[in-house]
Motif scaffolding. Structure first.
Motif, PDB file in Angstrom:
ATOM      1  N   SER A  22       0.829  -1.211   0.000  1.00 35.39           N
ATOM      2  CA  SER A  22       0.000   0.000   0.000  1.00 35.39           C
ATOM      3  C   SER A  22       0.862   1.259   0.000  1.00 35.39           C
ATOM      4  O   SER A  22       0.532   2.253  -0.669  1.00 35.39           O
ATOM      5  CB  SER A  22      -0.948  -0.010   1.197  1.00 35.39           C
ATOM      6  OG  SER A  22      -0.234  -0.072   2.415  1.00 35.39           O
ATOM      7  N   GLY A  23       1.980   1.238   0.732  1.00 35.02           N
ATOM      8  CA  GLY A  23       2.857   2.408   0.763  1.00 35.02           C
ATOM      9  C   GLY A  23       3.566   2.650  -0.552  1.00 35.02           C
ATOM     10  O   GLY A  23       3.603   3.778  -1.058  1.00 35.02           O
ATOM     11  N   LEU A  24       4.130   1.592  -1.146  1.00 36.34           N
ATOM     12  CA  LEU A  24       4.860   1.748  -2.402  1.00 36.34           C
ATOM     13  C   LEU A  24       3.935   2.136  -3.549  1.00 36.34           C
ATOM     14  O   LEU A  24       4.343   2.865  -4.457  1.00 36.34           O
ATOM     15  CB  LEU A  24       5.610   0.449  -2.730  1.00 36.34           C
ATOM     16  CG  LEU A  24       6.774   0.124  -1.785  1.00 36.34           C
ATOM     17  CD1 LEU A  24       7.387  -1.235  -2.139  1.00 36.34           C
ATOM     18  CD2 LEU A  24       7.844   1.220  -1.846  1.00 36.34           C
ATOM     19  N   LEU A  25       2.689   1.659  -3.525  1.00 35.53           N
ATOM     20  CA  LEU A  25       1.733   2.076  -4.550  1.00 35.53           C
ATOM     21  C   LEU A  25       1.432   3.573  -4.449  1.00 35.53           C
ATOM     22  O   LEU A  25       1.247   4.245  -5.467  1.00 35.53           O
ATOM     23  CB  LEU A  25       0.435   1.274  -4.425  1.00 35.53           C
ATOM     24  CG  LEU A  25       0.484  -0.167  -4.938  1.00 35.53           C
ATOM     25  CD1 LEU A  25      -0.833  -0.888  -4.662  1.00 35.53           C
ATOM     26  CD2 LEU A  25       0.801  -0.209  -6.439  1.00 35.53           C
ATOM     27  N   GLY A  26       1.391   4.099  -3.223  1.00 37.01           N
ATOM     28  CA  GLY A  26       1.200   5.536  -3.048  1.00 37.01           C
ATOM     29  C   GLY A  26       2.363   6.333  -3.621  1.00 37.01           C
ATOM     30  O   GLY A  26       2.171   7.358  -4.288  1.00 37.01           O
ATOM     31  N   VAL A  27       3.589   5.858  -3.393  1.00 35.43           N
ATOM     32  CA  VAL A  27       4.777   6.524  -3.950  1.00 35.43           C
ATOM     33  C   VAL A  27       4.751   6.445  -5.476  1.00 35.43           C
ATOM     34  O   VAL A  27       5.071   7.422  -6.171  1.00 35.43           O
ATOM     35  CB  VAL A  27       6.061   5.888  -3.389  1.00 35.43           C
ATOM     36  CG1 VAL A  27       7.289   6.475  -4.064  1.00 35.43           C
ATOM     37  CG2 VAL A  27       6.140   6.092  -1.877  1.00 35.43           C
ATOM     38  N   LEU A  28       4.369   5.281  -6.019  1.00 31.81           N
ATOM     39  CA  LEU A  28       4.296   5.111  -7.472  1.00 31.81           C
ATOM     40  C   LEU A  28       3.254   6.046  -8.083  1.00 31.81           C
ATOM     41  O   LEU A  28       3.488   6.628  -9.152  1.00 31.81           O
ATOM     42  CB  LEU A  28       3.960   3.652  -7.805  1.00 31.81           C
ATOM     43  CG  LEU A  28       3.823   3.306  -9.290  1.00 31.81           C
ATOM     44  CD1 LEU A  28       5.143   3.555 -10.022  1.00 31.81           C
ATOM     45  CD2 LEU A  28       3.377   1.850  -9.465  1.00 31.81           C
ATOM     46  N   TRP A  29       2.116   6.205  -7.417  1.00 32.97           N
ATOM     47  CA  TRP A  29       1.086   7.123  -7.907  1.00 32.97           C
ATOM     48  C   TRP A  29       1.624   8.549  -7.961  1.00 32.97           C
ATOM     49  O   TRP A  29       1.396   9.272  -8.945  1.00 32.97           O
ATOM     50  CB  TRP A  29      -0.134   7.062  -6.990  1.00 32.97           C
ATOM     51  CG  TRP A  29      -1.212   8.026  -7.364  1.00 32.97           C
ATOM     52  CD1 TRP A  29      -2.159   7.890  -8.333  1.00 32.97           C
ATOM     53  CD2 TRP A  29      -1.437   9.322  -6.762  1.00 32.97           C
ATOM     54  NE1 TRP A  29      -2.973   9.009  -8.376  1.00 32.97           N
ATOM     55  CE2 TRP A  29      -2.559   9.900  -7.429  1.00 32.97           C
ATOM     56  CE3 TRP A  29      -0.826  10.030  -5.740  1.00 32.97           C
ATOM     57  CZ2 TRP A  29      -3.054  11.153  -7.092  1.00 32.97           C
ATOM     58  CZ3 TRP A  29      -1.317  11.289  -5.404  1.00 32.97           C
ATOM     59  CH2 TRP A  29      -2.418  11.833  -6.079  1.00 32.97           C
ATOM     60  N   ALA A  30       2.349   8.968  -6.922  1.00 38.88           N
ATOM     61  CA  ALA A  30       2.924  10.316  -6.900  1.00 38.88           C
ATOM     62  C   ALA A  30       3.931  10.491  -8.029  1.00 38.88           C
ATOM     63  O   ALA A  30       3.960  11.542  -8.702  1.00 38.88           O
ATOM     64  CB  ALA A  30       3.583  10.577  -5.540  1.00 38.88           C
ATOM     65  N   TYR A  31       4.726   9.475  -8.269  1.00 40.94           N
ATOM     66  CA  TYR A  31       5.725   9.570  -9.345  1.00 40.94           C
ATOM     67  C   TYR A  31       5.054   9.690 -10.710  1.00 40.94           C
ATOM     68  O   TYR A  31       5.460  10.515 -11.548  1.00 40.94           O
ATOM     69  CB  TYR A  31       6.641   8.342  -9.321  1.00 40.94           C
ATOM     70  CG  TYR A  31       7.566   8.268 -10.523  1.00 40.94           C
ATOM     71  CD1 TYR A  31       8.715   9.057 -10.574  1.00 40.94           C
ATOM     72  CD2 TYR A  31       7.276   7.436 -11.603  1.00 40.94           C
ATOM     73  CE1 TYR A  31       9.559   9.019 -11.680  1.00 40.94           C
ATOM     74  CE2 TYR A  31       8.109   7.385 -12.705  1.00 40.94           C
ATOM     75  CZ  TYR A  31       9.249   8.177 -12.741  1.00 40.94           C
ATOM     76  OH  TYR A  31      10.065   8.138 -13.848  1.00 40.94           O
ATOM     77  N   CYS A  32       4.018   8.894 -10.953  1.00 40.79           N
ATOM     78  CA  CYS A  32       3.329   8.931 -12.248  1.00 40.79           C
ATOM     79  C   CYS A  32       2.643  10.282 -12.461  1.00 40.79           C
ATOM     80  O   CYS A  32       2.650  10.813 -13.584  1.00 40.79           O
ATOM     81  CB  CYS A  32       2.312   7.799 -12.343  1.00 40.79           C
ATOM     82  SG  CYS A  32       3.043   6.155 -12.446  1.00 40.79           S
ATOM     83  N   MET A  33       2.059  10.848 -11.404  1.00 36.18           N
ATOM     84  CA  MET A  33       1.431  12.159 -11.538  1.00 36.18           C
ATOM     85  C   MET A  33       2.470  13.220 -11.859  1.00 36.18           C
ATOM     86  O   MET A  33       2.248  14.096 -12.703  1.00 36.18           O
ATOM     87  CB  MET A  33       0.676  12.531 -10.255  1.00 36.18           C
ATOM     88  CG  MET A  33      -0.116  13.828 -10.382  1.00 36.18           C
ATOM     89  SD  MET A  33      -1.157  14.217  -8.960  1.00 36.18           S
ATOM     90  CE  MET A  33       0.071  14.727  -7.770  1.00 36.18           C
ATOM     91  N   TRP A  34       3.611  13.153 -11.202  1.00 28.85           N
ATOM     92  CA  TRP A  34       4.691  14.108 -11.468  1.00 28.85           C
ATOM     93  C   TRP A  34       5.247  13.953 -12.884  1.00 28.85           C
ATOM     94  O   TRP A  34       5.489  14.939 -13.580  1.00 28.85           O
ATOM     95  CB  TRP A  34       5.810  13.902 -10.444  1.00 28.85           C
ATOM     96  CG  TRP A  34       7.072  14.644 -10.768  1.00 28.85           C
ATOM     97  CD1 TRP A  34       7.306  15.984 -10.619  1.00 28.85           C
ATOM     98  CD2 TRP A  34       8.281  14.077 -11.294  1.00 28.85           C
ATOM     99  NE1 TRP A  34       8.569  16.288 -11.027  1.00 28.85           N
ATOM    100  CE2 TRP A  34       9.198  15.145 -11.442  1.00 28.85           C
ATOM    101  CE3 TRP A  34       8.673  12.789 -11.644  1.00 28.85           C
ATOM    102  CZ2 TRP A  34      10.494  14.946 -11.944  1.00 28.85           C
ATOM    103  CZ3 TRP A  34       9.959  12.591 -12.134  1.00 28.85           C
ATOM    104  CH2 TRP A  34      10.857  13.664 -12.276  1.00 28.85           C
TER     105      TRP A  34
END
Length: 465
Positions: free
Chosen positions: A214-226
């Motif tokens: 759940s934590g790494l998916l949140g980081v991945l979502w932030a990276y994709c948005m950026w």
């Protein structure tokens, strides 16, 4: 009594818009140029892309938020926590969650909600993924877990105020209902996903895996948005950027005091306070109600079906709200209609729970209650953007902070009522009374015109447009 009222598309021009861009060409009466705000809104295709991205982000936010409640039993067994110690860990999230609501909205109003969402998602995602490591490295896991959940609450507290600010700045009035209701449904989707997939991972790979994923998916979502939406633009927030923000986001203390004295602003704060309090109470006590009343019932039925109903209900309310406004109905009337369903009609089903005798009927009433409650996404939650788009994030932060504190108080008071009366009817009656108080406040005083810069009206009171 009719709730909806149609109006002309170009009626009720808000003179407050003259503050930053006064008209520069006046002729005879009726021939003046109409001033319009510079268009910074998303195009419809871009708005749809952002809607999907923010829906996914809210879903992952709730996956990380609910990770600890899912794993609490296993962690308590491993670290030998008592019930009170487990409660301390679980409750620490909400204390952190309250403290950054106003700050998150204030910063979002000045530098852009997308920057705050990006930075916070990267931070709470990393903190969630790092939680198992902290638990195993620290000699006192109870201390490290309490601190970790407090920090996650702090970092996630900026999410909804940033959404409100972003929506007010980038989405036209007639499309805000759909975006907010769709993004709001992400909370129900996230609860379902982590409840199903997270429970499976818990059994197969241990509680640590739930936090890691759940934590790494949140980081991945932030990276994709950026990477793909912000095009790699650095989400840097400096003191200089906070101080040099556009005039739209600057409001003096005098303006804030005037804002909080306005009846419409007081109405949205009171109504959101009541909505949040009753929702938290239902969320906290409904599982216990089913276990006490129907001890042989399967838990997955009453823990899953209401959320499945809430998702399409939230989407429907957004489509209905925007459709009515697009057809020319008065915006304030549409907001009131949505809130009437959210707090008024839902209270009927809540009271009906007092006399239920069968499990299927109780599930149906609870599902109807939770489904109708989602209509508030197109009512009070969007109304704050109608009233104060220049400071919608900060104002929503105030609303959410009040709602969170009173929600905790009402949850505790409901437990006292259950012990004192031995009846669930007292709790459902309390929820209905609080709902009706908030609804009456909203129906009486809610508006949809801008009030955040209305002080300039007197300056241009003699201008006829």
């Amino acid at each position: 009594m009719a709730i909806l009222q149609k109006h002309g598309k170009n009626s009720n021009l808000d003179l407050a818009n003259l503050k930053d861009n006064p008209p520069d060409d006046f002729g005879t009466a009726g021939s003046q140029k109409k001033w319009t705000e510079p268009n910074s809104n998303w195009s419809r295709p871009l708005a749809r892309i952002w809607t999907v991205v923010l829906l996914l982000g809210t879903c992952l936010l709730y996956c990380a938020r609910v990770a600890m409640p899912i794993c609490a039993v296993n962690m308590a067994g491993q670290f030998k926590w008592s019930k009170s110690e487990s409660g301390m860990v679980l409750g620490s999230f909400f204390w952190g969650y309250c403290f950054t609501q106003v700050l998150g909205g204030y910063v979002s109003d000045r530098v852009g909600g997308e920057k705050v969402l990006l930075l916070s998602a990267a931070a709470w995602g990393a903190m969630t993924a790092f939680t198992p490591i902290l638990a195993h490295l620290c000699s006192q896991p109870i201390v490290s877990m309490t601190l970790a959940r407090f920090l996650v609450g702090l970092l996630q507290g900026v999410h909804y105020p940033s959404l409100a600010s972003l929506c007010s700045q980038k989405v036209v009035e007639s499309e805000r209902g759909f975006l907010m209701s769709t993004v709001g449904s992400g909370s129900y989707l996230g609860t379902l996903v982590i409840g199903g997939v997270g429970s499976l991972m818990l059994d197969l790979y241990g509680w640590e895996s739930v936090f890691y994923v759940s934590g790494l998916l949140g980081v991945l979502w932030a990276y994709c948005m950026w990477k793909y939406l912000l095009k790699g633009e650095g989400p840097i927030i400096t003191l200089e950027s906070l101080g040099s923000a556009g005039a739209q986001s600057k409001m003096s203390k005098r303006h804030w005091l005037r804002l909080f004295r306005h009846p419409a602003v007081c109405a949205v704060i009171i109504t959101h306070l009541c909505t949040a309090s009753t929702f938290f109470t239902l969320l906290s006590w409904l599982p216990t109600f089913f276990k006490d009343t129907f001890p042989d019932a399967k838990g997955w039925v009453f823990n899953v079906i209401p959320w499945f109903v809430a998702i399409p209900s939230s989407l429907f309310s957004g489509c209905l709200s925007d459709h009515l406004i697009g057809q020319g109905f008065d915006t304030a009337s549409v907001r009131k209609l949505m809130q009437f369903f959210s707090m008024g009609v839902s209270s009927i089903f809540t009271l009906a729970l007092c006399g239920t005798t069968t499990f299927s009927t109780a599930v149906a009433f609870v599902s109807a209650t939770m489904g109708l409650t989602t209509f508030s996404h197109c009512g009070v939650s969007v109304n704050v953007q109608d009233l104060a788009p220049s400071c919608a994030g900060a104002l929503f932060g105030v609303m959410n902070t009040c709602g969170a504190f009173t929600g905790v108080i009402m949850v505790y008071f409901s437990g006292y009522l259950i012990e004192a009366t031995g009846s669930w009817a007292s709790v459902f009656a309390l929820i209905s009374v609080v709902n009706l108080l908030g609804l009456c406040s909203f129906l009486l005083f809610a508006e949809a015109r801008r009030v955040d810069i209305e002080g300039v009206k007197s300056k241009y009171h003699n201008i006829h447009i």
